[in-house]
Design an enzyme around this catalytic site. Structure first.
Site, PDB file in Angstrom:
ATOM      1  N   LYS A 219      14.244 -19.886 -51.929  1.00 20.10           N
ATOM      2  CA  LYS A 219      13.293 -19.489 -51.720  1.00 20.10           C
ATOM      3  C   LYS A 219      12.987 -17.713 -52.689  1.00 20.10           C
ATOM      4  O   LYS A 219      13.413 -16.589 -51.991  1.00 20.10           O
ATOM      5  CB  LYS A 219      13.872 -18.147 -49.975  1.00 20.10           C
ATOM      6  CG  LYS A 219      14.546 -19.961 -48.994  1.00 20.10           C
ATOM      7  CD  LYS A 219      14.696 -19.320 -48.287  1.00 20.10           C
ATOM      8  CE  LYS A 219      15.271 -20.758 -47.196  1.00 20.10           C
ATOM      9  NZ  LYS A 219      16.689 -21.719 -47.750  1.00 20.10           N
ATOM     10  N   PHE A 220      12.520 -18.087 -53.438  1.00 19.49           N
ATOM     11  CA  PHE A 220      12.250 -16.707 -54.290  1.00 19.49           C
ATOM     12  C   PHE A 220      10.742 -15.658 -53.518  1.00 19.49           C
ATOM     13  O   PHE A 220      10.318 -15.739 -52.900  1.00 19.49           O
ATOM     14  CB  PHE A 220      11.687 -17.464 -55.256  1.00 19.49           C
ATOM     15  CG  PHE A 220      12.355 -18.768 -56.123  1.00 19.49           C
ATOM     16  CD1 PHE A 220      13.099 -18.564 -56.843  1.00 19.49           C
ATOM     17  CD2 PHE A 220      11.397 -19.509 -56.489  1.00 19.49           C
ATOM     18  CE1 PHE A 220      14.262 -19.395 -57.321  1.00 19.49           C
ATOM     19  CE2 PHE A 220      12.548 -20.465 -57.402  1.00 19.49           C
ATOM     20  CZ  PHE A 220      13.716 -20.188 -57.690  1.00 19.49           C
TER      21      PHE A 220
ATOM     22  N   ILE B 246       8.880  -9.423 -57.141  1.00 17.80           N
ATOM     23  CA  ILE B 246       7.844  -8.828 -57.341  1.00 17.80           C
ATOM     24  C   ILE B 246       7.024  -9.990 -58.248  1.00 17.80           C
ATOM     25  O   ILE B 246       7.161 -11.272 -58.669  1.00 17.80           O
ATOM     26  CB  ILE B 246       7.468  -7.493 -58.496  1.00 17.80           C
ATOM     27  CG1 ILE B 246       9.277  -8.136 -59.920  1.00 17.80           C
ATOM     28  CG2 ILE B 246       8.501  -6.280 -57.406  1.00 17.80           C
ATOM     29  CD1 ILE B 246       8.557  -6.761 -60.901  1.00 17.80           C
TER      30      ILE B 246
ATOM     31  N   THR C  16       8.488 -11.161 -61.474  1.00 17.25           N
ATOM     32  CA  THR C  16       9.673 -11.357 -61.573  1.00 17.25           C
ATOM     33  C   THR C  16       9.885 -13.017 -61.282  1.00 17.25           C
ATOM     34  O   THR C  16      10.139 -13.969 -61.550  1.00 17.25           O
ATOM     35  CB  THR C  16      10.728 -11.127 -61.103  1.00 17.25           C
ATOM     36  OG1 THR C  16      10.839  -9.569 -61.801  1.00 17.25           O
ATOM     37  CG2 THR C  16      12.009 -11.985 -60.198  1.00 17.25           C
TER      38      THR C  16
ATOM     39  N   GLN D  44      20.912 -23.093 -35.988  1.00 20.88           N
ATOM     40  CA  GLN D  44      19.568 -22.939 -36.101  1.00 20.88           C
ATOM     41  C   GLN D  44      18.583 -23.311 -34.931  1.00 20.88           C
ATOM     42  O   GLN D  44      19.309 -23.517 -33.500  1.00 20.88           O
ATOM     43  CB  GLN D  44      19.291 -25.017 -36.659  1.00 20.88           C
ATOM     44  CG  GLN D  44      19.134 -25.172 -38.334  1.00 20.88           C
ATOM     45  CD  GLN D  44      18.948 -24.297 -38.467  1.00 20.88           C
ATOM     46  OE1 GLN D  44      17.763 -23.738 -38.580  1.00 20.88           O
ATOM     47  NE2 GLN D  44      18.737 -25.354 -40.353  1.00 20.88           N
TER      48      GLN D  44
ATOM     49  N   ARG E 249      23.696 -30.519 -42.776  1.00 16.08           N
ATOM     50  CA  ARG E 249      25.430 -30.528 -42.258  1.00 16.08           C
ATOM     51  C   ARG E 249      25.251 -31.777 -41.420  1.00 16.08           C
ATOM     52  O   ARG E 249      26.314 -33.296 -41.037  1.00 16.08           O
ATOM     53  CB  ARG E 249      25.580 -29.453 -40.887  1.00 16.08           C
ATOM     54  CG  ARG E 249      25.951 -28.078 -42.231  1.00 16.08           C
ATOM     55  CD  ARG E 249      25.613 -27.092 -40.820  1.00 16.08           C
ATOM     56  NE  ARG E 249      24.445 -26.897 -40.712  1.00 16.08           N
ATOM     57  CZ  ARG E 249      24.677 -25.966 -40.372  1.00 16.08           C
ATOM     58  NH1 ARG E 249      24.805 -25.083 -39.530  1.00 16.08           N
ATOM     59  NH2 ARG E 249      23.077 -24.888 -39.877  1.00 16.08           N
TER      60      ARG E 249
END
Ligand code: C5P
Length: 232
Positions: free
Chosen positions: A60-61, A64, A67, A186, A207
């Protein structure tokens, strides 16, 4: 037919390898997220790709544009099939991600995170959004689509209206899948059959598989449910 992705949210490499071994006859797609990546690094990705498995790199980048451009280049060069960026990172960041992918590995698909499936309407209000989740997800999906990403992560509960607006090949990746509707962190969960009927391309399960006494049996049940519902 949607593909099942097993989320290896495991902090011991030997335990992750044991699950991969147990599931080797049945699962070819694995998600590497923040837990395994932080605990034992990128080697597991190379190992999976080398052994012919597919990898969903779910870090989940969100940073900026410069980067992100360099980070996405590193991820694409490892041969991952899917990777995630936060759409909240904005247009310039998303375009930087797409640029890096296009020049490094056109086979990698960039998937935008909309609103995490652990969030409820109250949760997003608290952090300052005035729209409800559905409106917010749709708005973020529009931005991602416009910037040329390949799909989004969303809850099955949003798939109905998202599929109407974004047909294939825009990909819908759905976590928060449970055998029975349950109550854990969740908030926006669904069953496999609901996911298939609503048009998911990828079903991500963590899970319910990795914490099971018999992960292979759980996977086989999920796969059976995918086939049965797809056939209808
Ligand atoms: O254990 P569980 O089936 O809830 O795992 C779901 C996985 O999908 C976790 O690794 C979680 O980080 C990831 N995920 C999610 N919601 C998103 C994006 C990713 O649950 N919006």
């Amino acid at each position: 037919m949607p593909e099942l992705i097993v989320s290896l949210d495991i902090s011991e490499r030997k335990n992750a390898e044991a699950i991969i071994e147990k599931l080797s006859s049945s699962v070819i797609f694995y998600k590497i997220g923040a837990i395994p990546f932080t605990a034992f690094g990128p080697e597991i990705i190379r190992q999976l790709v080398f052994s012919g498995k597919k990898v969903f790199l779910d870090l989940k980048f969100f940073d900026i544009p410069n980067t992100i451009e360099n980070t996405v280049q590193c991820a694409c060069s490892m041969g991952v099939e899917l990777l995630t960026v936060h759409i909240l990172g904005g247009r310039n960041m998303l375009k930087a991600a797409v640029r890096a992918r296009n020049r490094t590995n056109p086979g990698t698909r960039i998937i935008g995170v909309t609103i995490l499936t652990s969030f409820s309407d109250d949760d997003i209000k608290e952090i300052g959004f005035s729209d409800d989740i559905n409106k917010q997800v749709l708005n973020l999906a529009e931005i991602g689509y416009d910037c040329g990403i390949d799909g989004i992560v969303c809850s099955v509960q949003e798939l109905g209206f998202l599929r109407k607006r974004f047909g294939p090949p825009f990909l819908m990746v759905c976590p928060g899948i449970r055998a029975k509707l349950s109550d854990d962190d969740q908030k926006r969960t669904a069953t496999v059959s609901q996911a298939v009927k609503a048009g998911a391309d990828y079903i991500v399960v963590g899970r319910p598989v990795i914490e099971s006494e018999n992960p292979l049996l759980v996977v086989e049940q999920f796969k059976k449910e995918i086939i049965e519902n797809e056939a209808r």
